[in-house]
Design an enzyme around this catalytic site. Structure first.
Site, PDB file in Angstrom:
ATOM      1  N   HIS A 172       0.078  12.183  -0.224  1.00  0.00           N
ATOM      2  CA  HIS A 172       0.717  12.395   0.478  1.00  0.00           C
ATOM      3  C   HIS A 172       0.402  10.942   1.740  1.00  0.00           C
ATOM      4  CE1 HIS A 172       2.216  16.590   0.723  1.00  0.00           C
ATOM      5  NE2 HIS A 172       1.819  16.433  -0.359  1.00  0.00           N
ATOM      6  N   ASP A 183      -0.092   5.187   7.495  1.00  0.00           N
ATOM      7  CA  ASP A 183      -0.184   6.174   7.700  1.00  0.00           C
ATOM      8  C   ASP A 183       1.286   6.759   6.109  1.00  0.00           C
ATOM      9  OD1 ASP A 183       0.068   8.749   8.014  1.00  0.00           O
ATOM     10  OD2 ASP A 183      -0.056   8.518  10.506  1.00  0.00           O
TER      11      ASP A 183
HETATM   12  C1  GDG Z   1      -1.258  13.321   5.820  1.00  0.00           C
HETATM   13  C2  GDG Z   1      -0.771  11.678   5.387  1.00  0.00           C
HETATM   14  C3  GDG Z   1       1.514  12.132   6.051  1.00  0.00           C
HETATM   15  C4  GDG Z   1      -0.500  17.670  14.764  1.00  0.00           C
HETATM   16  N1  GDG Z   1      -1.820  18.012  15.773  1.00  0.00           N
HETATM   17  C5  GDG Z   1      -0.808  19.144  16.465  1.00  0.00           C
HETATM   18  C6  GDG Z   1      -0.041  19.014  15.460  1.00  0.00           C
HETATM   19  N2  GDG Z   1      -0.028  18.525  14.654  1.00  0.00           N
HETATM   20  C7  GDG Z   1       0.260  18.442  13.261  1.00  0.00           C
HETATM   21  C8  GDG Z   1       1.917  17.596  14.001  1.00  0.00           C
HETATM   22  C9  GDG Z   1       2.333  17.452  11.811  1.00  0.00           C
HETATM   23  C10 GDG Z   1       1.001  17.701  11.392  1.00  0.00           C
HETATM   24  O1  GDG Z   1      -0.051  18.653  12.075  1.00  0.00           O
HETATM   25  C11 GDG Z   1      -0.379  16.265  11.415  1.00  0.00           C
HETATM   26  O2  GDG Z   1       0.507  15.136  10.257  1.00  0.00           O
HETATM   27  P1  GDG Z   1       1.670  13.219   9.592  1.00  0.00           P
HETATM   28  O3  GDG Z   1       1.832  13.369   9.194  1.00  0.00           O
HETATM   29  O4  GDG Z   1       1.645  13.163  11.142  1.00  0.00           O
HETATM   30  O5  GDG Z   1      -0.648  13.587   9.856  1.00  0.00           O
HETATM   31  P2  GDG Z   1      -1.735  13.697   8.481  1.00  0.00           P
HETATM   32  O6  GDG Z   1      -2.198  15.457   8.865  1.00  0.00           O
HETATM   33  O7  GDG Z   1      -2.372  12.344   8.145  1.00  0.00           O
HETATM   34  O8  GDG Z   1      -0.726  14.367   7.074  1.00  0.00           O
HETATM   35  C12 GDG Z   1       0.537  11.807   6.652  1.00  0.00           C
HETATM   36  C13 GDG Z   1       1.273  13.859   6.112  1.00  0.00           C
HETATM   37  O9  GDG Z   1       0.213  14.092   5.317  1.00  0.00           O
HETATM   38  C14 GDG Z   1       2.560  14.383   4.771  1.00  0.00           C
HETATM   39  O10 GDG Z   1       2.372  14.360   3.930  1.00  0.00           O
HETATM   40  O11 GDG Z   1       2.918  12.081   6.244  1.00  0.00           O
HETATM   41  O12 GDG Z   1       0.937  10.237   6.544  1.00  0.00           O
HETATM   42  O13 GDG Z   1      -1.532  11.137   6.398  1.00  0.00           O
HETATM   43  O14 GDG Z   1       3.002  18.415  11.799  1.00  0.00           O
HETATM   44  O15 GDG Z   1       2.901  17.881  14.305  1.00  0.00           O
HETATM   45  N3  GDG Z   1       0.092  20.632  15.333  1.00  0.00           N
HETATM   46  C15 GDG Z   1       0.240  21.855  16.843  1.00  0.00           C
HETATM   47  N4  GDG Z   1      -0.222  21.089  17.683  1.00  0.00           N
HETATM   48  C16 GDG Z   1      -1.445  20.704  17.781  1.00  0.00           C
HETATM   49  O16 GDG Z   1      -1.881  19.824  18.075  1.00  0.00           O
HETATM   50  N5  GDG Z   1       0.854  22.662  16.627  1.00  0.00           N
END
Ligand code: GDG
Length: 715
Positions: free
Chosen positions: A161, A368
């Site tokens: 990921h 990322d």
């Molecule tokens: C890893 C990789 C890759 C965030 N704040 C809130 C909230 N979130 C949710 C977002 C999104 C998730 O968390 C974050 O996903 P990301 O992809 O932005 O980042 P990572 O957590 O670092 O994830 C990344 C991912 O794995 C998948 O393969 O894309 O690159 O680093 O869904 O919406 N959700 C809620 N409240 C928040 O305050 N409800």
């Protein structure tokens, strides 16, 4: 579809320590994307409960089992080394190119190994034939190899990921070979982007000396596939929520309360990879350069607490706080702060409302893997408005080209782009957003998981010949009543190891003795079958007792006398020589070898990436320009050989087999030219492949040393 066993560090539920409280769903990229696979019903999810040192009460266990979750126990001491230590303090920063963040000691690898073994054991315990195993992320890189050891036929997929860094960065990882070997236990290794997949292939070349193709590599006799499978979100879910009255009302309320004209938004875990400080500096610079926006633009950063036990994260939090304070005191007014930092998570309704209320979504990580926030923002904009600013260093940039792409390190330019986004004409804004929306709709999270799993399922179950031991071959032999075994043995890579320079592969005295003894005992039935020039073989085995076939079958030496098996016209070598010479010149370390009816270009000593790339080009060139010549192009080990047609090891070996009586055939070899031999032998022959690679042989040994062990039993 087969049952899927999902294996990830955490289960996608929050289990309150108080057994009376209900289980909660957890937010987070992996959990939401895999949700649809798990909801389809035919799966089992193995992961840590999130509670260290806690034995879950029986009712909890049962509730989890009903949801098809199975827990792996980890103690807080182990979490310190495996999770906080190796996973989050070493692999996470390194794979995000933040080498300066690496701790000096990086202790805990043994614990990382142990926990990976625990996950592998838990998976093996649940496994039923036909299951697809899907392992996730950087915490569990050794699990594929560990499962493969116990279940050689399992269908195993692995998805990373986070980014896979350039091999130049990956090579700094202290246990790099072990990690790659672990990953290669899978049948399919998935990444978010083609770049990461390319970096992985490059690391296989540079660190393991493997010879991958663009999307696959042969490892221990199996083909391991790899490629890009960009993860996504449940687009419909975000669209539906955005249209819901709860969200619409909240958006209205936010707008009514907002005194500024524009709202900028950031939503991230408070992680140093997400680029929050530089984003804030860009906002500061934007106000410096364009003071007319003071009181007109407000930036809201949702910073979700993450990995709070780590000191690095605590320091980072106070650094971000200081920055916000500085900007607000510089550009704020008595009743207004231009930057607002919310250090907590928001619920799904609030999140959707914020996505809809924002005029500008700033997704500017330093690195990322993908970044789902960018996709969620696009899916939520059912009004077709708002604008996405996206870092070039997020995997999502490979798909979302209509966003305003920025280099987050170039603060000056990010500041300018903020202004451009706010000033953008609605026509352009709608045009960009509708293209983005269309794209993510076509490739949502269901598309992602389906394409990964169907690829894993369809990867041809090519014939697998596992490694065995010389002893197990012997056991087979004891069942055969033979008196006159005949040996057809390749030389390089079979009796001696492959050397950097062909001339260095001189036989040691132990090998010469062994060959002499076998030749004496099995007169006329031991043959060295090599592609080498006869002069080399003559020099190394001068004793006439040793019989041999040289130059892939063109020459035979029997009782010390050489004879040619066929008359060939080799005048075409004249035409090829200058071409090979030009490749040798352009590829430092490579060299040409000439034989009577063939000519070869060896690149074993060349740069491990340049050599194979040049070899590919040479093959293409030869196929295009010399297809009318009576020649055959062979892909040897680190060598391209062009030889006359109608001569091969198999054809000549047939002549030998017809001439000298035998009741058992034992043939061994390590490359494509030996496959010619294996193919011509009768089905009851004992054929042995040495090392990795596709083969039609029925046994596989690891090394020339093992082959010699087997041969000794015939002395
Ligand atoms: C890893 C990789 C890759 C965030 N704040 C809130 C909230 N979130 C949710 C977002 C999104 C998730 O968390 C974050 O996903 P990301 O992809 O932005 O980042 P990572 O957590 O670092 O994830 C990344 C991912 O794995 C998948 O393969 O894309 O690159 O680093 O869904 O919406 N959700 C809620 N409240 C928040 O305050 N409800």
């Amino acid at each position: 579809m087969s049952r899927v066993i999902i294996v990830s560090n955490r289960l996608p539920v929050v289990i309150p320590a108080d057994a009376a409280k209900p289980l909660l769903g957890s937010a987070g990229g992996l959990g939401t994307s895999m949700k649809s696979v798990h909801e389809d019903g035919n799966s089992l999810w193995i992961g840590w409960s999130g509670l260290a040192d806690v034995d879950l009460p029986e009712e909890r266990q049962e509730a989890l089992a009903r949801m098809r979750y199975s827990t792996v126990q980890i103690s807080s001491e182990e979490i310190r080394d495996y999770y906080d230590g190796i996973s989050n303090s070493l692999i996470w920063p390194l794979f995000h190119y933040l080498i300066q963040q690496l701790p000096y000691d990086g202790q805990g690898w043994q614990t990382y190994r142990n926990i990976n073994q625990r996950f592998a054991d838990a998976t093996v315990a649940q496994y039923q034939p036909g299951d697809l195993i899907w392992i996730h992320d950087y915490h569990l890189t050794l699990v594929p190899g560990m499962i493969r050891e116990v279940i050689p036929d399992a269908q195993i997929g692995f998805f990373l990921h986070i980014p896979f860094p350039s091999s130049e960065v990956f090579r700094a990882f202290p246990w790099r070979e072990e990690m790659l070997q672990g990953l290669l236990g899978a049948d399919l290794v998935g990444f978010h982007t083609f770049d990461y997949s390319r970096h992985f292939a490059s690391s296989l070349v540079r660190i393991l000396g493997a010879e991958p193709e663009v999307d696959r590599v042969v490892h221990e006799g199996r083909t391991v596939h790899f490629g890009a499978f960009p993860i996504s979100i449940d687009v419909t879910d975000f669209e539906t929520r955005a249209a819901s009255p709860a969200v619409q009302e909240m958006v209205q309320k936010m707008r009514n309360q907002q005194t500024e004209r524009f709202l900028g938004l950031g939503v991230d875990r408070l992680d140093y990879t997400k680029g929050i400080p530089r984003r804030l500096l860009a906002v500061e610079r934007f106000f410096d350069k364009y003071p007319e926006f003071r009181g007109q633009f407000r930036f809201l950063q949702i910073a979700v607490p993450t990995r709070e036990t780590s000191a690095a994260y605590a320091d980072f939090r106070s650094f971000v706080n200081e920055l916000v304070g500085r900007i607000n005191s510089k550009h704020g007014a008595l009743n207004a702060a231009p930057v607002h930092l919310l250090y907590r998570s928001v619920d799904a309704i609030e999140l959707s409302a914020l996505y809809l209320a924002a005029d500008l979504m700033m997704v500017t990580p330093l690195r990322d893997g993908m970044n789902l926030v960018a996709k969620e923002f696009v899916a939520s904009r059912i009004d077709g408005l708002g604008m996405l600013m996206l870092s070039e260093f997020a995997g999502a940039a490979a798909e979302l080209g209509e966003a305003v792409l920025v280099n987050p390190y170039d603060i000056e330019s990010v500041a300018d782009r903020i202004r451009d986004c706010l000033h953008m004409e609605d026509v352009e804004r709608r045009g960009r957003m509708s293209l983005l929306a269309r794209r993510i709709k076509q490739t949502d999270n269901k598309f992602w998981s389906k394409s990964f799993l169907s690829r894993l399922e369809s990867i041809s179950q090519e014939r697998r010949v596992p490694f065995c031991s010389p002893e197990s071959i012997q056991v087979q032999l004891t069942r055969t009543d033979f008196k006159q075994p005949m040996f057809l043995l390749d030389y390089d890579g079979t009796l001696v190891g492959i050397r950097d320079r062909p001339a260095m592969a001189v036989p040691d005295s132990e090998l010469v003795d062994l060959i002499h003894q076998l030749s004496e005992k099995h007169a006329n039935r031991l043959w060295i079958v090599s592609g080498r020039h006869r002069a080399d073989l003559d020099a190394w085995f001068p004793n006439a007792i040793v019989n041999m076939i040289a130059e892939h079958g063109l020459w035979i030496r029997h009782q010390g006398t050489w004879s040619k098996t066929v008359e060939v016209d080799a005048s075409w070598t004249e035409k090829l020589r200058p071409i090979l010479a030009s490749f040798a010149e352009r590829t430092p370390g490579s060299q040409i070898e000439e034989k009577s009816a063939s000519i070869a270009w060896h690149y074993r000593m060349a740069d491990p990436e340049l050599g194979p790339a040049q070899a590919k080009e040479l093959r293409l060139h030869l196929l295009e320009s010399f297809s009318n010549l009576p020649v055959q192009i062979l892909n040897g080990k680190m060598c391209v050989e062009i030889r006359v047609q109608g001569v091969n090891k198999g054809i000549t070996a047939r002549q030998i087999m017809d001439r000298f009586p035998h009741d058992l055939l034992i043939a061994a070899g390590d490359d494509q030219t030996d496959e010619d031999l294996f193919k011509t032998l009768p089905p009851n022959a004992l054929t042995i492949k040495i090392g990795n690679g596709m083969t039609t042989a029925n046994f596989r040994l690891r090394s020339p040393a093992q082959m010699r062990t087997l041969l000794r039993t015939f002395v």
